[in-house]
Design an enzyme around this catalytic site. Structure first.
Site, PDB file in Angstrom:
ATOM      1  CB  SER A  82      -0.981  -0.037   1.175  1.00 37.64           C
ATOM      2  OG  SER A  82      -1.971   0.950   1.042  1.00 37.64           O
ATOM      3  CG  ASP A 178      -5.595  -1.759  -4.964  1.00 31.50           C
ATOM      4  OD1 ASP A 178      -6.268  -1.567  -3.935  1.00 31.50           O
ATOM      5  OD2 ASP A 178      -4.352  -1.735  -4.981  1.00 31.50           O
ATOM      6  CG  HIS A 245      -5.101  -2.435  -0.650  1.00 30.39           C
ATOM      7  ND1 HIS A 245      -4.606  -1.818  -1.782  1.00 30.39           N
ATOM      8  CD2 HIS A 245      -4.550  -1.785   0.409  1.00 30.39           C
ATOM      9  CE1 HIS A 245      -3.808  -0.830  -1.422  1.00 30.39           C
ATOM     10  NE2 HIS A 245      -3.753  -0.796  -0.105  1.00 30.39           N
TER      11      HIS A 245
END
Length: 274
Positions: A82, A178, A245
């Protein structure tokens, strides 16, 4: 204080992490709000003092690790998920430059390939957000000089621009759908005042045909932007159709049931191929 779990690519168990289980592993806790790249000339004050010094945090941690033996390593891998994935894009070459030239150094960015895409109302919410972060935290000076010399610095924080100039071997892991990007770039809450996307943005199983088509458009944009990276002989990527994610740090990173590309395993997250 809660202990940090080391799962996936950080796991010490050979069955879960056969490639790196016996490596020395260090996790840098994210704390600065700008992928360890902020260092403004002056501080913003509104009755309190806010100090954005992510770049100095990065440098201090690197100096500490080098003093503990990183400077003598023959193999090193920088990875993040991330915003940590974005930090990997930003700091990959700097990480390489800190290590001996004879060392094998590579980088893996997981779910950090954020797109500069408009939301469902046609507003570039993420672009405005990056503009504010780069301005507030003085990030521009820590971005690629080749990029900031030809366009606004806040556009240079997007990986599509960063990766053009990364010298170090690089591997990109990213879901084409995502979930964070769908919920915050494609359909941020402010872009859906009537709640039409409220269920779909959280679960693609609850999307109607029109919404599915819009999600597929986002996927197509992801693949189009990544297509330029396919020519990079020093890099590679694993892009699947998961609505997820972060893939590398899950405890199912290595599993017989994981999605595969040419028999190469990624992980075992629930996926929907759209």
């Amino acid at each position: 204080m809660d202990q940090v779990r080391f799962d996936g690519i950080l796991s010490r168990h050979p069955s879960q992490n056969p490639d790196f289980y016996n490596w020395n592993r260090v996790q840098i806790r994210y704390c600065d709000g700008a992928s360890f790249a902020g260092n403004p000339e002056s501080e913003f004050k509104n009755g309190t003092e806010l100090f954005f010094r992510g770049q100095l945090i990065w440098e201090a941690i690197m100096n500490e690790l080098l003093s503990l033996g990183l400077s003598e390593e023959k193999q090193a891998l920088l990875s993040g998920c991330s915003t940590g994935g974005l930090a990997t894009f930003i700091h990959c070459d700097n990480f390489r430059d800190h290590l001996p030239q004879v060392a094998t150094v590579k980088c893996v960015a997981d779910a950090g390939f954020f797109l500069n895409e408009p939301d469902v109302l046609g507003i570039r919410t993420i672009l405005a957000f990056y503009h504010d972060v780069v301005t507030l935290q003085g990030v521009a000076k820590n971005l690629g000089k080749n990029c900031v010399g030809i366009m606004e610095p806040f556009k240079c924080v997007f990986p599509r621009e960063i990766i053009k100039n990364v010298r170090t071997p690089f591997f990109i892991v990213n879901p084409a759908y995502d979930s964070w990007q769908i919920q915050n770039i494609l359909v941020p809450v402010a872009s859906d005042p009537q709640g039409y996307w409220s269920s779909c943005r959280l679960s693609i199983q609850k999307c109607d045909s029109t919404q599915i088509k819009r999600l597929q458009g986002f996927r197509d944009s992801m693949l189009e932007v990544l297509s330029m990276f396919q020519e990079n002989k020093e890099g590679g990527m694993f892009i699947n159709s998961c609505f997820a994610h972060c893939l590398t740090v899950m405890d199912t990173w290595h599993s017989p049931h994981s999605p595969r590309i040419n028999n190469k395993v990624s992980n075992d997250l629930p996926c929907t191929a759209l």
